[in-house]
Structure formats: C-alpha cells, structure tokens
Write an enzyme that holds these catalytic residues in place. Structure first.
Site: not given
Ligand code: HAX
Length: 427
Positions: A233, A263, A318, A364
């Site tokens: 964002s 996000h 947070r 979140d």
């Molecule tokens: N559950 C399952 N798998 C997960 C995971 C979770 N909570 N967190 C990471 N992974 C997976 C990723 O999907 C990725 O898988 P692939 O390689 O198969 O694509 C792998 O683990 C490596 O990811 P990472 O390097 O640890 O994390 P990223 O930097 O790529 O992504 C995310 C960060 C927040 C997007 C990720 O942890 C996620 O999808 N979390 C769940 C959704 C979430 O909580 N989002 C909110 C984040 C906070 C925010 O920005 N709020 O606005």
C-alpha cells in the site's frame, strides 16, 4: 497557515540541505546489492527506498520515527501525524490545534455519496472506499495548485493540504460506507469538538457505553498507520504520487493494493479462519485440535492468515499491543480465547515448514477478534479500517517526499535473457 505547515516550513530547508549533501558527497557509495533470488523474490531486502517516517527491522518490528510502536500505544492519531511529519510528539496545545484543524476538514462532498449509491449493493467496502476517494479527486489542493503553475519547491504545501483533508474525510467516508453497506441506518453526523478517533467511533454507530470501542479505534488508527515504505500500500501510493498524481489518485491506488489477501485483506481472512476453528470444534479448541486444523489448512495448500511476514522475524509488536488490549478487556470472549490458543500453537506448526521464514503472528492475526468482540462482525469492513489508518502514514510520507523534491520512481527491469547472460558471465 496550519501549525503543521508552519513547523514543516521551518524544518524543510534543513532536510533538503541534508539530502543534497548526502547525494553530492556520497552519491556513488554502494548500500545494497541485488541477487537473482531477490529479482524472483519480490525484491525482499533490496534497500532502494527512502522513508523517514518509520522503519521495520526483522527483530524489532515497527518503530515510528525511531520509537518502538509499543511506546506509542497511548497516543492519538493527532499525535502520530505530528510524530510522522516532524519526528516528535506534539505538546498539548499543538495537539489541540491539529485536532481542531482536522475536525474542520471533515466534509465529504454530496456527489461522493451519490457515486456510492450507484454501485451494486454487494460491492466490497474496499471498492467503495477506493471509489469514494477517487470521487473526491476534483477537490485536490495539489491538482488545483499545479494547474495554476506553482513552483516545484512549494508542492509540499498543497500536498499537506490534501493529506490533512484526506485523513479527516476518509473517516467520514468509511463510517458512511459502514452504515450504508451493512444497513445500519442513516449516516451519523460528526461532532467537530471530538478528536478524530472518538468521532470516527461515534459515526460508525457501534454501541459503546464503556468507551472501550472508541479506545480500540484510537489504538487501531495508531497501530496500522505506518509500516515504512516498501509494503504494497505504501509503495503503490508513493509510486503513483511520484508521477505528480495527487494524493486522491495515489491513495486510491494504494488502497487497491491493501485490498489483497496477502496484505490488508488478511485481517478479514484471519477472523474467518478463527471462526471456522471455533465452529469446527464447538467452542474454544484445545491446542491439539488447533494443531490438527493448522496442518489440514497447510496440506490443502492454503496459508494460515495472520501468520508470517515479508520482513518480520518476531511476533509483530502491533500484535502484542492488541494482545495487551484484549487481555485487559476481552478475556471472557471465546473468540479472543481462540485467538490466544492459536497463538500458542500455530508458530510451532509453521516452524516445522522449512520454506516459511516467519512463523510468528502479524497484526492481522488479532485485530479482527477485537472488532468482533465489540459487535463489528462484518469482516469485509475490517480492511477499510486498516485503510483509514494507513492513509495517515502514506499521506505523511508523500508530504515529506514532495518536500525533498523526490523524482518519479522508475527502477530498471531486466529480461530473463539478460539474467541468463549476466549469470553466465559470473560463472
Ligand atoms: N501459511 C502458510 N504458508 C505460508 C505462510 C502462512 N502463514 N507464510 C508464508 N508461507 C509460505 C509462502 O506462501 C511461501 O510459499 P511458496 O514458496 O510456496 O509460495 C513460503 O512460505 C515462503 O514465504 P515467506 O518468504 O516466509 O513469506 P513471504 O515474504 O513470501 O510472504 C506473507 C509474506 C505475509 C505474504 C506470508 O507470510 C503470508 O501469506 N501470510 C499469511 C497472510 C497474511 O497474514 N498476510 C498479512 C501480512 C501482514 C500485512 O501486510 N498486513 O497488511
């Protein structure tokens, strides 16, 4: 001239001088390198953006102007705006001035409501927020000043006007969206004597005899306000703004990014997951039951929402701040108890999945359970609340970017063919 404009006018020459001399004296020094994995990995860890309002380090989480966010849990949004823009908290008189200034700006033009009325009833509230903001674009002080032909070094002043107008108006817009989209009755007029967060809570119309919900809104607006500038964002808002698009255009774009499930939409998805766990086990589940459900989610190829982070490698501070709030007021609530159990279990599960870099909860994972406790049970609205708060940080970032005369953002992309040639050269 507002107190913020006056103070910024005092510090901006020094900021410009500092930036100019850093670029002049150290312009060729290397501060970051880019690997092939980073090209394929969403540019994680590439240091190429400037953001003075806040920083997020993997082991400490959010600091606003160098202050850990957990030290700011008693602040108001008015305090945070001053802190973001000027690096220090305001004295009580200044805070009152900012409060009065914002209150005077809380007018949403009538045409905005007409635009929202024309949307299909089931439109997602985030779409309504983004559309509503765009519908106000004609009000932009920056766009008007630019059309008149102002000097480049004055751009920040009308950007500040837009920032403050938007921070004030987006609360009215969001509250109006809540009332309309979820059939809560007519819009509730604001009270110009009230501070931003309390007024917002009142306009939402949530029953709140204890005042706890209003306090949650204050905390909510503080905690989500800023998270440096590389997140979707903030980076989107900054990129669009760098083209000299005004803040209505820019923030609307940023909100569209916030609407994604990886996000801001994660808070909506997260509460859905918590309720699913609660329902599946007919009450607050045991640690073993949660563990089982977590593995089922992962084995189905889904993410566990609210866990993991692109930057953080510890529990999000947070999350901790909301956790403290919940422990104080919501311990009897089964949904909050479920969130606590999940927190006690899920990190141990995620730690066993090698590819996941951060097994800890982000903000979140908890925010929705608190909203739910106070009767805001409409999940699609949760990201709107995030957006109202995020508007504070990204618009303040934009004011400072204009103050420094930052140029249009234009990183270089490479082709797969170029990458192959480059790695062959290194072998
Ligand atoms: N559950 C399952 N798998 C997960 C995971 C979770 N909570 N967190 C990471 N992974 C997976 C990723 O999907 C990725 O898988 P692939 O390689 O198969 O694509 C792998 O683990 C490596 O990811 P990472 O390097 O640890 O994390 P990223 O930097 O790529 O992504 C995310 C960060 C927040 C997007 C990720 O942890 C996620 O999808 N979390 C769940 C959704 C979430 O909580 N989002 C909110 C984040 C906070 C925010 O920005 N709020 O606005």
């Amino acid at each position: 001239m507002s107190v913020l404009e006056e103070r910024l006018a005092g510090v901006i020459p020094g900021l410009r001088e500092e930036a100019k001399s850093l670029a002049k004296e150290h312009g060729t020094k290397v501060i970051s390198q880019v690997t092939v994995s980073q090209v394929y990995g969403g540019m994680r860890g590439v240091r190429g953006l400037l953001c003075d309002t806040s920083s997020v380090e993997p082991e400490t989480g959010l600091k606003i102007r160098g202050r850990p966010v957990k030290e700011l849990v008693d602040c108001s949004p008015e305090d945070i705006i001053h802190l973001l823009l000027l690096g220090e908290l305001p004295d009580p008189v200044t805070k009152r001035d900012i409060q009065a200034d914002l209150a005077a700006r809380r007018e949403v033009p009538e045409n905005v409501w007409k635009v929202l009325d024309a949307l299909p009833e089931e439109t997602h509230p985030m779409t309504m927020l983004s559309v509503g903001l765009l519908a106000m674009q004609g009000e932009s002080a920056f766009a008007k000043a630019y059309a008149k032909g102002i000097r480049k070094d004055e751009y920040w002043r009308s950007t500040l006007e837009d920032a403050l107008d938007i921070i004030a108006r987006i609360t009215v817009l969001a509250a109006g969206i809540y009332r309309k989209r979820f059939n809560k009755g007519p819009r509730i007029p604001g009270d110009k004597k009230l501070p931003l967060a309390l007024n917002f809570a009142r306009m939402l119309g949530v029953e709140d005899t204890s005042g706890e919900f209003a306090d949650l809104m204050r905390l909510y607006l503080v905690l989500h306000s800023d998270h440096e500038s590389g997140n979707v964002s903030a980076a989107t808002t900054a990129t669009v703004n760098s083209a000299l698009s005004d803040l209505y255009y820019s923030l609307s774009a940023g909100l569209n990014g916030l609407a994604g499930p990886l996000h801001g939409l994660a808070n909506q998805e997260c509460l859905k997951w918590v309720l699913m766990v609660h329902e599946r086990f007919g009450g607050v589940p045991s640690l073993e039951e949660i563990e089982k459900f977590a593995w089922e989610t992962l084995e189905a190829g889904k993410v566990i929402p609210g866990y993991g982070h692109a930057v953080l490698r510890v529990t999000d501070p947070r999350f901790e701040a909301f956790f403290d709030f919940g422990k104080k007021y919501c311990m009897q609530d089964e949904i909050f108890q479920t969130v606590v159990r999940i927190f006690e279990t899920v990190p141990n599960v995620l730690r066993q999945v090698k590819k996941i870099k951060d097994p800890w909860p982000n903000v979140d994972a908890i925010s929705g359970s608190l909203l739910y406790h106070y009767g805001v049970t409409e999940f699609p609205f949760y990201t709107v609340l995030f957006g109202v708060s995020r508007a504070i940080g990204v618009t303040c970032q934009a004011v400072l970017a204009r103050a420094l005369g930052m140029p249009i953002i234009r990183p270089k992309s490479v082709t797969t063919q170029w990458l192959k040639q480059e790695v062959a050269k290194k072998d």
